[in-house]
Design a protein around this motif. Structure first.
Motif, mmCIF file in Angstrom:
data_model
loop_
_atom_site.group_PDB
_atom_site.id
_atom_site.type_symbol
_atom_site.label_atom_id
_atom_site.label_comp_id
_atom_site.label_asym_id
_atom_site.label_seq_id
_atom_site.Cartn_x
_atom_site.Cartn_y
_atom_site.Cartn_z
ATOM 1 N N ARG A 178 0.842 -1.213 0.000
ATOM 2 C CA ARG A 178 0.000 0.000 0.000
ATOM 3 C C ARG A 178 0.864 1.245 0.000
ATOM 4 O O ARG A 178 1.957 1.255 0.578
ATOM 5 N N GLU A 222 -5.832 -14.369 4.198
ATOM 6 C CA GLU A 222 -7.234 -14.322 3.823
ATOM 7 C C GLU A 222 -7.845 -15.691 4.092
ATOM 8 O O GLU A 222 -7.164 -16.707 3.949
ATOM 9 N N GLN A 266 -0.727 -10.489 4.798
ATOM 10 C CA GLN A 266 -2.109 -10.747 5.206
ATOM 11 C C GLN A 266 -2.391 -12.239 5.081
ATOM 12 O O GLN A 266 -1.709 -12.948 4.336
HETATM 13 N N1 DAH Z 1 -9.239 -7.177 2.473
HETATM 14 C C1 DAH Z 1 -9.470 -6.468 3.706
HETATM 15 C C2 DAH Z 1 -8.363 -5.472 3.936
HETATM 16 O O1 DAH Z 1 -7.308 -5.638 3.448
HETATM 17 C C3 DAH Z 1 -9.512 -7.426 4.865
HETATM 18 C C4 DAH Z 1 -10.737 -8.251 4.812
HETATM 19 C C5 DAH Z 1 -11.890 -7.841 5.485
HETATM 20 C C6 DAH Z 1 -10.773 -9.424 4.088
HETATM 21 C C7 DAH Z 1 -13.016 -8.595 5.444
HETATM 22 C C8 DAH Z 1 -11.922 -10.188 4.048
HETATM 23 C C9 DAH Z 1 -13.040 -9.758 4.739
HETATM 24 O O2 DAH Z 1 -12.008 -11.326 3.371
HETATM 25 O O3 DAH Z 1 -14.172 -10.516 4.687
HETATM 26 O O4 DAH Z 1 -8.595 -4.531 4.620
#
Ligand code: DAH
Length: 344
Positions: free
Chosen positions: A198, A214, A212
């Protein structure tokens, strides 16, 4: 002539005794027994001797030659043996010497946290999915219900490479890619760990690159209670058996409803302390029920299938778990920091 021969023998034997290497010894051999050597010379002069003397001198000459010859052989064997011993001594290996110490590294704290989380979810039947870090705008945003111009795109400042290609800002595009591969058929049950990027200015809590994990489950009859039970198991495994979780309403374009998930403070047990800033709860991740648009775009029938998804940051989890106060520690490779996480 007899004295001459005896003198030659004595001289030669002395020189042989003195020779301290094979080359000198060979010089002695050539000097005394060679074709131009003194013994050959003596034998050549035998014609001048009387017939009585001849056999006597002949025999003596042979004796002298043999004496020198055998002294040479003996000395040669001795020198060769010495040479072998010298070589063995110089090449000796002391097998009792201690080995050179090998410097061992250890797992990076982020790797530890990621592997711990992977182990937990693999144990619950999930598989690990991966996707590209250089991602299409389509998977990073559009397929997640974030069309071009959607205001929520601003939540994630992005590094664009072209208009259609960027460094992924989250691991959620792996959801869209995996669902697409399943061609509308469940179940899907994956976690996707990986790096994301980012356009943030680095400080104690921000980094332009971080990780991250997921999670995504799609099947018939998946409900929010499944999400809650799953995250409850996760919180207990990572933060301790006594942990509880709570859901707070939130918003993500790719889930509906969306929640933010808090875990009861592992430091004070929920009474309030500086770790949980007095609230008793610590925010650990975002989650929700997969938005029907997301299911449909990936080819799933949203009347038949439902799903849940979550996204968490291993840096944040590791910082909480190990009391790390600055995200930059993870990327500065300071050995004093890294060596504190020995797996021993
Ligand atoms: N992609 C989001 C982020 O980077 C994080 C996230 C939130 C992923 C909710 C998800 C979700 O799959 O259901 O901020």
């Amino acid at each position: 002539m007899k004295e001459q021969l005896q003198q030659l023998q004595q001289e030669a034997l002395e020189k042989i005794a003195q020779a301290s290497d094979l080359k000198t010894l060979n010089d002695v051999r050539v000097a005394y027994l060679g074709k131009k050597g003194p013994i050959t010379e003596v034998l050549r002069g035998m014609g001048k001797l009387s017939p009585e003397e001849r056999p006597m001198i002949g025999a003596l000459a042979n004796e002298v030659r043999e004496a020198i010859q055998s002294a040479l052989e003996e000395k040669q064997a001795k020198l060769e043996q010495e040479e072998i011993e010298k070589k063995l001594a110089s090449e000796a290996i002391d097998v009792t010497l201690p080995g050179r110490p090998v410097r061992l590294g250890n797992h990076h704290p982020l790797t530890r946290v990621i592997e711990e989380i992977e182990d937990l979810f693999i144990g619950m039947g999930y598989t690990i999915a991966e996707g590209p870090e250089v991602e299409k705008d389509y998977y990073n945003f559009e397929a997640l219900n974030l069309p071009k111009g959607h205001p929520a795109r601003d939540m994630q400042d992005s590094f664009y490479i072209t208009e259609e290609i960027l460094l992924r800002t989250h691991t959620s595009p792996v959801q869209a890619r995996t669902m697409e591969k399943h061609k509308g058929r469940g179940p899907v049950k994956i976690i996707c760990p990986g790096k994301v990027y980012r356009r943030d200015n680095d400080d104690a809590t921000h980094s332009h690159q971080f990780t991250q994990i997921e999670g995504l489950v799609v099947d018939e009859n998946i409900r929010m209670s499944d999400l809650k039970g799953t995250l409850q198991a996760f919180a207990k495994k990572i933060f301790g058996e006594d942990r509880e979780i709570r859901f707070r309403p939130s918003f993500f374009p790719f889930t509906e409803p969306s929640v933010e998930v808090d875990v009861s403070c592992f430091n004070c047990g929920g009474h309030g302390c500086n770790v949980c800033k007095g609230t008793g709860w610590i925010e650990i991740l975002g989650a929700g029920m997969v938005h029907p648009n997301v299911l449909e775009m990936a080819g799933f029938d949203s009347k038949k299938y439902t799903g849940f998804a979550f996204g968490m940051g291993p840096e944040r989890i590791a910082m909480l778990k190990y009391g790390i106060d600055d995200i930059r520690h993870f990327y500065q490779n300071d050995l004093r920091f890294l060596q504190q996480f020995n797996r021993a």
